[in-house]
Scaffold this motif. Structure first.
Motif, short mmCIF file in Angstrom:
data_model
loop_
_atom_site.label_atom_id
_atom_site.label_comp_id
_atom_site.label_asym_id
_atom_site.label_seq_id
_atom_site.Cartn_x
_atom_site.Cartn_y
_atom_site.Cartn_z
N ALA A 25 0.81 -1.22 0.00
CA ALA A 25 0.00 0.00 0.00
C ALA A 25 0.85 1.27 0.00
N ILE A 46 1.55 2.63 -3.42
CA ILE A 46 0.39 3.23 -4.09
C ILE A 46 -0.02 4.55 -3.44
N VAL A 47 -0.27 4.49 -2.14
CA VAL A 47 -0.74 5.68 -1.42
C VAL A 47 0.31 6.79 -1.44
N LEU A 99 -8.80 4.48 -6.75
CA LEU A 99 -8.07 3.82 -5.66
C LEU A 99 -8.51 4.40 -4.32
N THR A 125 -7.67 0.15 -1.85
CA THR A 125 -6.23 0.07 -1.57
C THR A 125 -5.94 -0.98 -0.52
N SER A 141 -3.64 -4.17 -1.00
CA SER A 141 -2.55 -4.40 -0.04
C SER A 141 -2.63 -5.80 0.55
#
Length: 228
Positions: A112, A115-116, A177, A182, A186
């Protein structure tokens, strides 16, 4: 400087230090270190896997593995690593280039934080999550490179393009997302990280890259059955 650039440079720096240590550690010590890293990765993988919907995880990974095995993704990545290895090591087939490249690439790209953190970097110019990830990745790269060698450093290229793409399209991805999605991504990624840890600790020989299509099924399953 973009978040992807920061992360890639951190991996190169950590991996570079690891290369300086390579060959200076005994086989027994190197094995002990890599198993210790593997145990830590297992803990990270388990914690991530527990965040999502169990049924979504099972279905996504089962279907994803089926596609991954048919496409032979692991073999393709290994072949790419071996081609790079031949250019870097004058055809020495005994090096761990391919293993280091695949292991590090999956470890640094799955999760995660990638991405985050990349979305935050792209939307608000906030690199705080990426900087935290970069510190963790630098330490991991140091330890991995001391065992697997220069292949670990090439994972920085994959990280740069993967996270850079998310940053570039962050505005479009923000509505897709969501935090809930997410978390599901994850969770699936956590199982892949767990597999990496088992390979490093127990030499389980799990073809981790063949699990990658599970991400696509996780997104589809979530949109069709969970989000409602």
């Amino acid at each position: 400087m973009t978040g992807a650039t920061i992360n890639a440079l951190a991996i190169l720096a950590g991996g570079g230090v690891g290369l300086l240590l390579r060959g200076k550690l005994t086989d027994k010590l190197s094995t002990g270190i890599i198993r210790a890293i593997g145990l830590c990765i297992i803990v990270i993988g388990v914690s991530g896997a527990l965040e999502g919907d169990i049924m979504l995880m099972v279905v996504s990974l089962a279907l994803g593995t089926l596609i991954g095995e048919l496409l032979r993704i692991e073999g393709g990545l290994n072949n790419l690593g071996l081609r790079l290895q031949k250019k870097m090591s004058a055809g020495d087939e005994n090096t761990s280039f391919a293993e280091g490249f695949v292991t590090a690439t999956l470890l640094f790209c799955v999760g995660a934080m990638a991405i985050v953190g990349s979305i935050d970097s792209g939307l608000r110019g906030d690199h705080s999550i990426i900087i935290t990830k970069s510190i963790l990745d630098a330490v991991a790269a140091l330890l991995l490179a001391s065992t697997f060698g220069v292949g670990v450093l090439f994972s920085a290229v994959a990280v740069f393009f993967y996270q850079g793409s998310i940053e570039l399209f962050a505005g479009n991805l923000q509505g897709v997302l969501t935090p809930a999605l997410t978390a599901q991504i994850s969770a699936v990624g956590g199982v892949m990280i767990l597999a990496i840890g088992l390979n490093m600790t127990l030499n389980a020989k799990i073809k981790t890259a063949n699990l990658l299509p599970g991400f696509l099924f996780a997104v589809g399953y979530y949109i069709l059955f969970v989000r409602g």
